[in-house]
Design a protein around this motif. Structure first.
Motif, mmCIF file in Angstrom:
data_model
loop_
_atom_site.group_PDB
_atom_site.id
_atom_site.type_symbol
_atom_site.label_atom_id
_atom_site.label_comp_id
_atom_site.label_asym_id
_atom_site.label_seq_id
_atom_site.Cartn_x
_atom_site.Cartn_y
_atom_site.Cartn_z
ATOM 1 N N TYR A 177 0.828 -1.219 0.000
ATOM 2 C CA TYR A 177 0.000 0.000 0.000
ATOM 3 C C TYR A 177 0.856 1.260 0.000
ATOM 4 C CZ TYR A 177 -4.339 -2.575 0.854
ATOM 5 O OH TYR A 177 -5.428 -3.407 0.729
ATOM 6 N N LEU A 178 1.992 1.200 0.693
ATOM 7 C CA LEU A 178 2.859 2.371 0.793
ATOM 8 C C LEU A 178 3.597 2.645 -0.509
ATOM 9 C CD1 LEU A 178 4.367 1.710 4.340
ATOM 10 C CD2 LEU A 178 2.475 3.232 3.745
ATOM 11 N N THR A 179 3.981 1.583 -1.203
ATOM 12 C CA THR A 179 4.794 1.751 -2.409
ATOM 13 C C THR A 179 3.980 1.721 -3.700
ATOM 14 O OG1 THR A 179 5.244 -0.635 -2.409
ATOM 15 C CG2 THR A 179 6.856 0.803 -1.315
ATOM 16 N N GLN A 180 2.786 1.111 -3.657
ATOM 17 C CA GLN A 180 2.001 0.985 -4.882
ATOM 18 C C GLN A 180 0.526 1.361 -4.693
ATOM 19 O OE1 GLN A 180 2.744 -2.773 -7.118
ATOM 20 N NE2 GLN A 180 4.323 -3.183 -5.584
ATOM 21 N N GLY A 181 -0.137 0.653 -3.793
ATOM 22 C CA GLY A 181 -1.591 0.747 -3.685
ATOM 23 C C GLY A 181 -2.128 2.148 -3.477
ATOM 24 N N PHE A 182 -1.628 2.852 -2.472
ATOM 25 C CA PHE A 182 -2.146 4.179 -2.144
ATOM 26 C C PHE A 182 -1.839 5.171 -3.260
ATOM 27 C CE2 PHE A 182 -2.017 8.183 0.452
ATOM 28 C CZ PHE A 182 -3.363 8.169 0.785
ATOM 29 N N ALA A 183 -0.660 5.061 -3.859
ATOM 30 C CA ALA A 183 -0.288 5.967 -4.951
ATOM 31 C C ALA A 183 -1.190 5.772 -6.169
ATOM 32 C CB ALA A 183 1.176 5.743 -5.329
ATOM 33 N N VAL A 184 -1.544 4.531 -6.467
ATOM 34 C CA VAL A 184 -2.426 4.257 -7.609
ATOM 35 C C VAL A 184 -3.833 4.777 -7.344
ATOM 36 C CG1 VAL A 184 -3.552 2.421 -8.925
ATOM 37 C CG2 VAL A 184 -1.104 2.283 -8.442
ATOM 38 N N VAL A 185 -4.342 4.539 -6.149
ATOM 39 C CA VAL A 185 -5.699 4.956 -5.811
ATOM 40 C C VAL A 185 -5.822 6.484 -5.820
ATOM 41 C CG1 VAL A 185 -7.406 5.032 -3.943
ATOM 42 C CG2 VAL A 185 -6.283 2.872 -4.528
ATOM 43 N N LEU A 186 -4.860 7.185 -5.227
ATOM 44 C CA LEU A 186 -4.892 8.655 -5.214
ATOM 45 C C LEU A 186 -4.498 9.233 -6.566
ATOM 46 C CD1 LEU A 186 -5.493 10.731 -2.912
ATOM 47 C CD2 LEU A 186 -5.349 8.364 -2.184
ATOM 48 N N GLY A 187 -3.604 8.560 -7.274
ATOM 49 C CA GLY A 187 -3.192 9.015 -8.594
ATOM 50 C C GLY A 187 -2.608 10.419 -8.577
ATOM 51 N N PRO A 188 -3.035 11.289 -9.490
ATOM 52 C CA PRO A 188 -2.473 12.660 -9.574
ATOM 53 C C PRO A 188 -2.760 13.515 -8.343
ATOM 54 C CG PRO A 188 -3.648 12.062 -11.585
ATOM 55 C CD PRO A 188 -3.973 11.007 -10.581
ATOM 56 N N HIS A 189 -3.670 13.073 -7.467
ATOM 57 C CA HIS A 189 -3.980 13.853 -6.261
ATOM 58 C C HIS A 189 -2.893 13.729 -5.193
ATOM 59 C CE1 HIS A 189 -8.086 13.740 -7.923
ATOM 60 N NE2 HIS A 189 -8.292 14.828 -7.215
ATOM 61 N N LEU A 190 -1.995 12.768 -5.333
ATOM 62 C CA LEU A 190 -1.052 12.466 -4.254
ATOM 63 C C LEU A 190 -0.201 13.670 -3.840
ATOM 64 C CD1 LEU A 190 -0.247 10.104 -2.451
ATOM 65 C CD2 LEU A 190 1.556 9.544 -4.095
ATOM 66 N N PRO A 191 0.437 14.405 -4.758
ATOM 67 C CA PRO A 191 1.226 15.576 -4.311
ATOM 68 C C PRO A 191 0.376 16.646 -3.640
ATOM 69 C CG PRO A 191 1.065 15.520 -6.715
ATOM 70 C CD PRO A 191 0.561 14.208 -6.215
ATOM 71 N N PHE A 192 -0.870 16.809 -4.062
ATOM 72 C CA PHE A 192 -1.752 17.791 -3.435
ATOM 73 C C PHE A 192 -2.137 17.347 -2.024
ATOM 74 C CE2 PHE A 192 -2.314 18.281 -8.012
ATOM 75 C CZ PHE A 192 -2.122 19.654 -8.155
ATOM 76 N N LEU A 193 -2.247 16.040 -1.832
ATOM 77 C CA LEU A 193 -2.519 15.528 -0.485
ATOM 78 C C LEU A 193 -1.374 15.879 0.459
ATOM 79 C CD1 LEU A 193 -4.023 13.736 1.614
ATOM 80 C CD2 LEU A 193 -2.764 11.794 0.660
ATOM 81 N N PHE A 194 -0.150 15.607 0.035
ATOM 82 C CA PHE A 194 1.008 15.901 0.882
ATOM 83 C C PHE A 194 1.111 17.401 1.172
ATOM 84 C CE2 PHE A 194 3.100 11.905 -1.005
ATOM 85 C CZ PHE A 194 2.561 11.128 0.012
ATOM 86 N N HIS A 195 0.857 18.218 0.143
ATOM 87 C CA HIS A 195 0.910 19.662 0.323
ATOM 88 C C HIS A 195 -0.198 20.143 1.265
ATOM 89 C CE1 HIS A 195 0.234 23.930 -1.332
ATOM 90 N NE2 HIS A 195 1.289 23.979 -0.549
ATOM 91 N N GLY A 196 -1.395 19.586 1.076
ATOM 92 C CA GLY A 196 -2.528 19.991 1.894
ATOM 93 C C GLY A 196 -2.370 19.625 3.361
#
Length: 527
Positions: free
Chosen positions: A296-315
């Motif tokens: 989940y840390l290396t693949q699953g969560f990144a795939v599910v969030l997709g392009p939103h991932l950097p905005f999540l970290f920033h937010g």
């Protein structure tokens, strides 16, 4: 001093004896009449509601692919059997580890259609999907309403934008998965959850929705444990919370579901206890595949969030402290699911709406880069949403449309054998006629037999030999065989010797893997 006194005493009366009259300001900022504000909010609410419903209905009809077998085998197939009395149950239902509450939801739709004589297969397939689309729209609206009451319009707008942009939400939210219903109920419950500053807080409403989510899918408790714990810790009257809300709601929902299960199983059955027994003691889930702990840390969560991932970290660096419990919930859920051997993308779907709140704060904080970032989000989510919804893994649904034509055949009576990984396709819920169909079985071993091999594994170990040994008499041969193209060469001799001819070829995926091929073939026996 005397002059001041003279000015303050006019006609023998003190100026302070008169009530002071303040000039009425015409500014809306000081106005006590909020009719205009209510009208604007109401108008905005209507627009958001209509747009969201329309958006999710379009979403529904632009998802024409299959995802995982549970989409049908834990819902529609069970519901179809309950109403129309023909079909097939997987081993989970014979062992009593699945609750009937969720399939009963669809069975009620099927029953109404049947009573109205509108039980045509197209409605049986699409009506549950449309209902899920409407529920997904309701969840989107509740998320919008929650943020609207807590934050400024900018954050509200961009949170809503991020929620609608999510490619994984587009891909899943109209499917008849228990994970989808769990996500809908979780998002709606969050609307009534006591976040600091929330004006929609209601213990009874949110706990009822949480209880329903746990009934539909017991693992929903994983997501809600930190949220429930935080509420209990912050609650001033803990005894009242337990005795007036949590305990009565838990007893009523668990009692109702147990009564339904006992009636439909025909015996005393506590599904939640069986679920824990099979998944914890027997570790049955691992039978369907396992992944490393970090998946989940290396693949699953990144795939599910997709392009939103950097905005999540920033937010996460911008969001106020009152949303910290949501971030804790996301991290907790990922950690707990990482400890389980069997992992799937859909398991962490319920935390996606929580993540969208943080993404909304991120986009709202951007100034010069906001429009380019929003455009990038739309494009980068639209591509996987349309591809996975319209192209990838569509063959297992299209092949059922082709087989549906066999319902009109009477001489000879159709007999279909699926030589595919078990549960690759839906079954009678997408055919809706009692033709004979069979697929390779793959129930896990529950006896502790170390030498156990299921039927599907036996077949794929030696396809030609299995077919020859199983069908020793020509009269017992099925009229139609359905399989992926990767199997064709391995059973070519059997097909040729028994006069099977290919009559249909259906595209399935551009990325075949293992026993799943690029195309699906339907072979018919020519007498």
């Amino acid at each position: 001093m005397e002059r001041i006194r003279a000015r303050l005493h006019l006609g023998g009366k003190s100026a302070f004896s008169e009530p002071v009259k303040l000039r009425k300001r015409k500014s809306k900022l000081y106005s006590t009449d909020d009719t205009t504000g209510r009208f604007e909010n109401g108008f905005l609410g209507v627009n958001v509601t209509l747009f969201t419903v329309a958006f999710r209905l379009v979403n529904c009809f632009l998802v024409q692919t299959s995802f995982v077998p549970d989409e049908y085998w834990q819902s529609l197939e069970v519901s179809h059997l309950m109403v129309f009395k023909y079909g097939y149950l997987t081993w989970e239902w014979t062992e009593g580890i699945r609750g009937y509450a969720y399939p009963l939801f669809f069975a009620s739709m099927y029953k109404i259609l049947h009573l109205l004589s509108y039980d045509i297969v197209q409605l049986l397939v699409w009506l549950p999907r449309v209902v899920h689309a409407l529920l997904a729209a309701l969840a989107d609206i509740k998320l919008f309403s929650l943020v609207q009451r807590l934050e400024n319009p900018d954050v509200t707008k961009w949170t809503y934008f991020c929620q609608l942009c999510s490619w994984f939400t587009w891909y899943c939210c109209t499917r008849t998965l228990t994970n989808t219903m769990e996500t809908v109920l979780t998002t709606m419950a969050l609307h009534y959850y006591p976040l600091p500053g929330s004006k929609t807080y209601s213990s009874s409403k949110y706990l009822t929705l949480v209880a329903l989510a746990i009934l539909v899918r017991p693992t929903a408790l994983i997501v809600w444990l930190p949220l429930l714990g935080w509420h209990f810790w912050q609650e001033g009257d803990k005894l009242k919370l337990l005795t007036h809300h949590a305990f009565p709601i838990g007893v009523i929902t668990l009692g109702s579901s147990t009564l339904i299960d006992c009636m439909l199983y025909g015996q005393w059955t506590l599904v939640q206890l069986n679920f824990l027994k099979f998944n914890v003691l027997h570790n049955v889930a691992e039978f369907y595949g396992s992944h490393p702990w970090h998946w989940y840390l290396t693949q699953g969560f990144a795939v599910v969030l997709g392009p939103h991932l950097p905005f999540l970290f920033h937010g996460c660096t911008l969001t106020p402290k009152r949303y910290r419990i949501l971030l804790v919930t996301v991290v907790w859920t990922i950690m707990v699911y990482s400890l389980l051997a069997h992992k799937e993308f859909r398991f962490i779907y319920p935390v996606v709406p929580l993540c969208m709140v943080f993404c909304g704060f991120s986009l709202a904080s951007l100034k010069a880069w906001r429009k380019p970032a929003a455009c990038a989000l739309v494009v980068l989510n639209l591509i996987p949403a349309l591809y996975t919804g319209l192209v990838h893994q569509r063959g297992t649904l299209d092949v059922m449309s082709n087989l549906r034509q066999l319902c009109a055949s009477t001489d000879p009576h159709p007999d279909v054998l699926f030589l595919m990984p078990c549960h690759s396709t839906p079954f009678y819920s997408h055919i809706h006629c009692p033709i004979r169909m069979r697929f390779l079985q793959c129930p896990p071993d529950l006896t502790g037999n170390k030498d156990y091999v299921d039927e599907a594994e036996l077949f794929f170990a030696n396809p030609q030999g299995w077919l020859t040994a199983t069908y020793t008499k020509p009269a017992s041969l099925p009229s139609h065989l359905v399989f992926f193209d990767v199997l064709e060469n391995e059973i070519f001799k059997f097909l040729e010797s028994n006069r099977y001819k290919r009559n249909t070829e259906v595209f399935h995926t551009h990325v075949p893997e293992g026993r799943v091929g690029r195309r699906i073939f339907i072979y018919e026996r020519r007498l």
